[in-house]
Design an enzyme around this catalytic site. Structure first.
Site, PDB file in Angstrom:
ATOM      1  CB  ALA A  18       4.647  -1.262  -8.528  1.00 30.16           C
ATOM      2  CD  GLN A  70      -0.544  -1.548  -1.365  1.00 29.40           C
ATOM      3  OE1 GLN A  70       0.603  -1.486  -2.263  1.00 29.40           O
ATOM      4  NE2 GLN A  70      -1.096  -0.150  -1.014  1.00 29.40           N
ATOM      5  CB  CYS A 100      -3.174  -0.777  -7.431  1.00 33.39           C
ATOM      6  SG  CYS A 100      -1.543  -0.876  -9.136  1.00 33.39           S
TER       7      CYS A 100
END
Length: 322
Positions: A18, A70, A100
């Site tokens: 990210a 994703q 994550c």
């Protein structure tokens, strides 16, 4: 290695990160040896799809390489909708985020928080696989914590649900990024399933890459943080795996050219306001090994104008050369 009908040009994959693996970074890594690059995660919340940030993440027209996107979320139907939306906007592979460890993601019961709930995982995997006609992959971790490593169970479940490749980070959710990644769990998963397994975690050198491939038996490697400020690490690893020799360090002038090209691409992609601000962290990564760069980084981080950033970088490398 193949994922569905897609043949990767090699078995080195850029991990989705990210705020990092945007289009300029993906293109750069592909140019310097990566076989595929996975985009940064997109939320399954449709309210966020119209934001300028999400729209930029969906720009895939003309992008080189296989387009793997994703998605992250915990509601099976919303995840299915997000997968369909991504495919409509150019995704050729859908990757599901269950790895994550960030609190921001986990508090919404997404990312690695889902590892506590195999039933929900199964519902999500089936919903996404059934929603799209492209390959679906999964990225996950070894478990919730060291006492609850359920990656083999999740891997078997994923294979049964139609997942076509699995990337496994060698840490638990609780570990975050602390300590060292372990590879015994990845080896166990590789021995338990027949779909491609992609090893991830602390693969920061050609020698480490060779060790992880041989130790785990994994089909491919996924590299994230070590590529920050060193996108040519894929080229270095590929050369070592193919030839058994290490490449020479890139000359300073080539590093300069790569960095300036990257910063210019960020300016062009994000615009004159956001581009320079996003460029700051990348420049910090490029120069983190430069002992003489600490004062320059502080100065650079105060520059808001794109042309002045380029001018400052040119000046920095002129000083290094002299």
């Amino acid at each position: 290695m193949k994922i569905g009908n897609y043949q990767l040009k090699n078995n080195l994959i850029v991990a989705p990160m990210a705020g990092v693996t945007d289009r300029p970074f993906r293109e750069l890594c592909l140019r310097y040896g990566a076989g595929m690059a996975v985009s940064e995660m997109m939320s399954a919340n449709p309210k966020l799809w119209k934001t300028s940030k999400s729209k930029q993440r969906m720009v895939h027209e003309g992008e080189s390489g296989i387009r793997s996107v994703q998605i992250a979320g915990s509601d099976p139907q919303l995840m299915a909708d997000a997968a369909q939306f991504s495919v409509e906007n150019g995704a050729q592979i859908i990757d599901i985020n269950m790895g994550c460890p960030a609190k921001k993601v986990n508090k919404k019961l997404a990312g690695s928080a889902l590892l506590q709930y195999p039933t929900i995982i199964e519902e999500i995997l089936k919903a996404v696989v059934n929603a799209v006609d492209v390959p679906v992959t999964l990225k996950t971790r070894t478990g919730w914590d060291t006492d609850n490593k359920n990656c083999v169970q999740i891997a078997k479940l994923a294979e049964d649900c139609g997942i076509q490749a699995l990337a496994l980070h060698g840490r638990t959710k609780a570990c975050m990024y602390k300590g060292e990644a372990e590879y015994d769990s990845i080896k166990a998963v590789k021995e338990a399933i027949s779909i491609p397994v992609i090893a991830n975690g602390d693969i920061d050198s050609p020698e480490k890459a060779k060790f992880v491939l041989e130790y785990t038996g994994a089909d491919a490697l996924m590299i994230g943080r070590p590529a920050q400020g060193r996108p040519w690490i894929f080229q270095e690893i590929h050369h070592y795996l193919e030839n058994g020799t290490t490449m020479d360090e890139l000359p300073t002038q080539e590093v300069k050219a790569i960095m300036l090209g990257h910063v210019n691409a960020l300016h062009e992609f994000y615009g004159e306001y956001l581009g320079p601000r996003i460029a700051r962290k990348h420049v910090g990564w490029y120069l983190k090994e430069h002992e003489q760069a600490s004062e320059f980084r502080r100065t650079f981080n105060a520059i808001d104008a794109a042309p002045l950033q380029i001018e400052a970088l040119e000046g920095y490398f002129d000083n290094v050369a002299s």
